[in-house]
Design an enzyme around this catalytic site. Structure first.
Site, short mmCIF file in Angstrom:
data_model
loop_
_atom_site.label_atom_id
_atom_site.label_comp_id
_atom_site.label_asym_id
_atom_site.label_seq_id
_atom_site.Cartn_x
_atom_site.Cartn_y
_atom_site.Cartn_z
N PRO A 1 -1.59 7.29 4.29
CA PRO A 1 -1.51 5.83 4.16
C PRO A 1 -0.20 5.43 3.47
CG PRO A 1 -3.52 6.71 3.13
CD PRO A 1 -2.67 7.88 3.51
N GLU A 2 0.56 4.58 4.11
CA GLU A 2 1.77 4.04 3.52
C GLU A 2 1.45 2.64 2.99
OE1 GLU A 2 4.76 5.40 3.18
OE2 GLU A 2 4.76 7.15 4.50
N HIS B 1 -17.18 14.40 2.58
CA HIS B 1 -16.00 13.96 1.84
C HIS B 1 -16.16 12.57 1.23
CE1 HIS B 1 -14.08 17.51 3.33
NE2 HIS B 1 -14.22 17.14 4.58
N ARG C 1 26.12 5.45 -8.00
CA ARG C 1 25.18 6.51 -7.59
C ARG C 1 25.71 7.24 -6.36
NH1 ARG C 1 19.34 5.89 -9.37
NH2 ARG C 1 19.39 4.15 -10.84
#
Ligand SMILES: [Zn+2]
Length: 288
Positions: free
Chosen positions: A2-3, A91, A169
Site C-alpha cells: 500500500p502506497e 491473518h 545536496r
C-alpha cells in the site's frame, strides 16, 4: 505494498463507517505485528467513541478522547469494516467491534496482515508518537484527515520548499524525494512517475535541480497522487464486502516497472538501474 494513495483511499473509505461509532471491544489475536501491540490499545479503546480517522504519511490514526490507535498497513495489510459474524481468517489479527443503532447489523473493523510488517501502536492525547515526529510535510493539501481539523505539518509542500531543502545536496534527486524527512509518502512508484512527467533524471544531484524544475516536479507529484486517489475511489465498496480483494488498485504507469520498454514519449528504451537499492526506471533522452 500500500502506497500513500491506497492508505488515503482506505481512510476515506473507512471514515463514514467509523466516525461517531464507539469501539465496544478489542480482540487481539496475537501480541505483536511488526512491533508488540502496547497494552493501552486493549485497555483504553473499549467504550471510546471514534472522533476522527486521520492519515500522517502512511500511518492512520483512529482518534478517541482516550488516545489514538496508530496503524500502518506495512507490506500487505488491509483494514475492512465487515459484518460482525464474518469468519475469522488466519491473518485476521485485530478486530474492533463497533457500536450500532437498533436494527443495524453488527460490524467489526478488522485488520488483516499476512506478512505482519504492519503495526498497531498507541498515541496518548496531546502526544506525537516518535514514529511521526521527524516527518516532512504532506504532499497533498488536504492530507491528514481534512474534516478532523487537525493539521500535522506546518511546512507547506511546494517547489520552493524542495528547492530550499535541496541546496548543497549531492544525493540523487530520487533519493532526496524518498527521504521521509523531506516529504512523506512519495514511494518508489510515484517518484518514478513524477520524475518522468517532470523530465528530471532520477540520477541528477538534488542540489542541481533548478527552482523552476522543482516547481514542475512538485505539481506533478500532487497531480499523480491526486489522480491515483481518485481512481482508488472505485474500490470503496470493497471496504464493507467480506470477500472482495483489498483496495489496492492497478494504475496506468508511464515509467515504473517498465524498464527496457519503449518510452511513452520518445520511443527509446527506458533505462533501469538501482538507486538506493530500489529499482529505478527512466528515459535517458526525456529526463535530464
Ligand atoms: Zn523518452
Amino acid at each position: 505494498m500500500p502506497e500513500l494513495p491506497e492508505v488515503e483511499t482506505t481512510r476515506r473509505g473507512l471514515a463514514p463507517h467509523l466516525i461517531g461509532r464507539r469501539i465496544e471491544a478489542v480482540v487481539l489475536r496475537r501480541p505483536d505485528l511488526r512491533w508488540p501491540i502496547p497494552p493501552d490499545v486493549a485497555q483504553c479503546l473499549p467504550g471510546q467513541r471514534i472522533t476522527a480517522i486521520r492519515r500522517r504519511a502512511k500511518y492512520l490514526l483512529l482518534d478517541t478522547a482516550a488516545g489514538s490507535a496508530l496503524l500502518h498497513l506495512g507490506m500487505s495489510g488491509s483494514l475492512r469494516v465487515l459484518p460482525g459474524d464474518t469468519p475469522v481468517g488466519v491473518h485476521d489479527h485485530v478486530d474492533m467491534a463497533l457500536s450500532r443503532t437498533p436494527g443495524e447489523p453488527a460490524r467489526v473493523l478488522r485488520f488483516n496482515d499476512p506478512r505482519r510488517f504492519g503495526c498497531l501502536l498507541w498515541q496518548a492525547p496531546g502526544d506525537t508518537h516518535p514514529l511521526l515526529r521527524d516527518l516532512g510535510p504532506e504532499p497533498l493539501p488536504d492530507a491528514g484527515g481534512g474534516s478532523s481539523g487537525t493539521t500535522f505539518a506546518a511546512t507547506v509542500f511546494s517547489g520552493d520548499y524542495l528547492f530550499a531543502r535541496s541546496r548543497g545536496r549531492s544525493a540523487p534527486v530520487k533519493s532526496f524525494l524518498m527521504d521521509q524527512r523531506i516529504v512523506v509518502g512519495v514511494g518508489n512508484i510515484y517518484v518514478a512517475e513524477a520524475l518522468f512527467a517532470a523530465g528530471i533524471s532520477p540520477l541528477r544531484p538534488a542540489g542541481r535541480v533548478s527552482r523552476e524544475r522543482y516547481g514542475r516536479l512538485a505539481a506533478e507529484i500532487v497531480r499523480i497522487l491526486t489522480d491515483a486517489i481518485a481512481r482508488g475511489g472505485t474500490t470503496l465498496r470493497d471496504f464493507i464486502s467480506p470477500d472482495g480483494a483489498p483496495g489496492y488498485f492497478e494504475q496506468e504507469l508511464a515509467a515504473y516497472g517498465r524498464g527496457g520498454e519503449p518510452c511513452p514519449r520518445c520511443g527509446r528504451a527506458l533505462k533501469q538501474a538501482a538507486i538506493g537499492q530500489r529499482a529505478t526506471v527512466w528515459c535517458g533522452h526525456c529526463q535530464r
